[in-house]
Scaffold this motif. Structure first.
Motif, short mmCIF file in Angstrom:
data_model
loop_
_atom_site.label_atom_id
_atom_site.label_comp_id
_atom_site.label_asym_id
_atom_site.label_seq_id
_atom_site.Cartn_x
_atom_site.Cartn_y
_atom_site.Cartn_z
N SER A 54 -82.43 59.71 -53.29
CA SER A 54 -83.15 60.20 -52.12
C SER A 54 -82.61 59.55 -50.85
N HIS A 55 -82.16 60.39 -49.93
CA HIS A 55 -81.68 59.88 -48.64
C HIS A 55 -82.79 59.17 -47.89
N LEU A 56 -84.00 59.73 -47.91
CA LEU A 56 -85.12 59.15 -47.17
C LEU A 56 -85.48 57.77 -47.71
N ILE A 57 -85.44 57.61 -49.03
CA ILE A 57 -85.75 56.29 -49.61
C ILE A 57 -84.69 55.28 -49.19
N ARG A 58 -83.43 55.66 -49.28
CA ARG A 58 -82.36 54.74 -48.89
C ARG A 58 -82.47 54.39 -47.40
N LEU A 59 -82.84 55.38 -46.59
CA LEU A 59 -82.98 55.14 -45.16
C LEU A 59 -84.14 54.18 -44.88
N LEU A 60 -85.26 54.37 -45.56
CA LEU A 60 -86.40 53.48 -45.38
C LEU A 60 -86.06 52.05 -45.80
N MET A 61 -85.30 51.91 -46.87
CA MET A 61 -84.92 50.58 -47.32
C MET A 61 -83.94 49.93 -46.33
N ALA A 62 -83.04 50.74 -45.78
CA ALA A 62 -82.10 50.21 -44.79
C ALA A 62 -82.83 49.73 -43.54
N VAL A 63 -83.80 50.53 -43.09
CA VAL A 63 -84.60 50.13 -41.92
C VAL A 63 -85.39 48.86 -42.23
N ALA A 64 -85.87 48.73 -43.47
CA ALA A 64 -86.59 47.52 -43.87
C ALA A 64 -85.71 46.28 -43.74
N VAL A 65 -84.46 46.40 -44.17
CA VAL A 65 -83.53 45.27 -44.08
C VAL A 65 -83.24 44.93 -42.62
N ILE A 66 -83.01 45.95 -41.80
CA ILE A 66 -82.74 45.70 -40.38
C ILE A 66 -83.95 45.06 -39.71
N LEU A 67 -85.15 45.54 -40.04
CA LEU A 67 -86.37 44.99 -39.46
C LEU A 67 -86.52 43.51 -39.83
#
Length: 236
Positions: free
Chosen positions: A138-151
């Motif tokens: 899922s692109h959305l799941i990977r994107l949410l996890m990437a944003v979590a790391v950046i945050l």
């Protein structure tokens, strides 16, 4: 600059808030939300990987090694190639050793504490790595996890800047401005950081879907072996 407990506490709070917000706004499943909260917390310590003076950070690099080993094991399981258990085991061990010892020692040797590893471009690097490496279709799941790391990464930088200001004494620590930055005094380190960021961004765009916001967030599914009945269906 903030200490170990402050960074863990602040990033952990942001992680819980981020997961809760994603659940309310986007309907993120609690399983994915718990992992997102964990990633925010873990990423809150990433900028200090270039420091070799903290016992807690040595334990943190061990945690990163375990996460890397689990990710490699899962990736081998999901591949179309059937890999024997022994190769699974060795791949996991090598991944752990590389991350636990090689990554941290390399960063400590090649970088200066609070150098480019404490910068906004490096937050983007870790976010891109999370997007590319998270084991989900899922692109959305990977994107949410990437944003979590950046945050989580940015929370560390912001807390360092906040702790550099003494409001009671009305003075600013000399470390102020060395965390939330886009470059360092070392031109070489700055160039390498931006080159790595550009490479990872190109890689992300290569796999970026045409309609990134389409579709719905998935629900975790347990796949049972053939012939084994799903326990959830037994009472139906």
């Amino acid at each position: 600059m903030g200490n170990f407990r402050q960074h863990v506490g602040f990033a952990g709070f942001l992680g819980v808030f981020y997961a809760w917000g994603a659940a309310v706004v986007m309907g993120l499943h609690w399983v994915y939300g718990s992992v997102a909260a964990l990633l925010v917390t873990v990423a809150g310590l990433l900028p200090d990987l270039d420091s070799d003076s903290s016992v807690q950070l040595r334990g943190f690099s061990g945690l990163l090694g375990v996460l890397a080993a689990v990710a490699v094991w899962q990736d081998l399981d999901d591949s179309s190639i059937i890999v024997p258990f022994e190769l699974h085991l060795w791949a996991a061990i090598v991944s752990y050793v590389l991350v636990r010892h090689f990554l941290r020692r390399s960063l400590a040797y090649l970088t200066v504490h609070r150098g480019m590893n404490h910068s906004i471009p490096t937050a983007g690097i870790w976010g891109a790595i999370a997007y590319l490496g998270y084991p989900s279709d899922s692109h959305l799941i990977r994107l949410l996890m990437a944003v979590a790391v950046i945050l989580g990464f940015l929370s560390h930088l912001a807390l360092d800047e906040w702790c550099s200001v003494d409001l009671a004494g009305r003075r600013v620590n000399r470390a102020f401005g060395t965390a939330l930055k886009f470059g360092s005094k070392s031109v070489g380190a700055t160039m390498v950081t931006y080159l790595l960021l550009a490479l990872l961004c190109w890689w992300v765009t290569a796999v970026w879907p045409a309609d990134p916001l389409s579709g719905r967030l998935p629900t975790p599914v347990i796949r049972w072996p053939d012939g084994v009945e799903d326990p959830a269906d037994l009472g139906r």
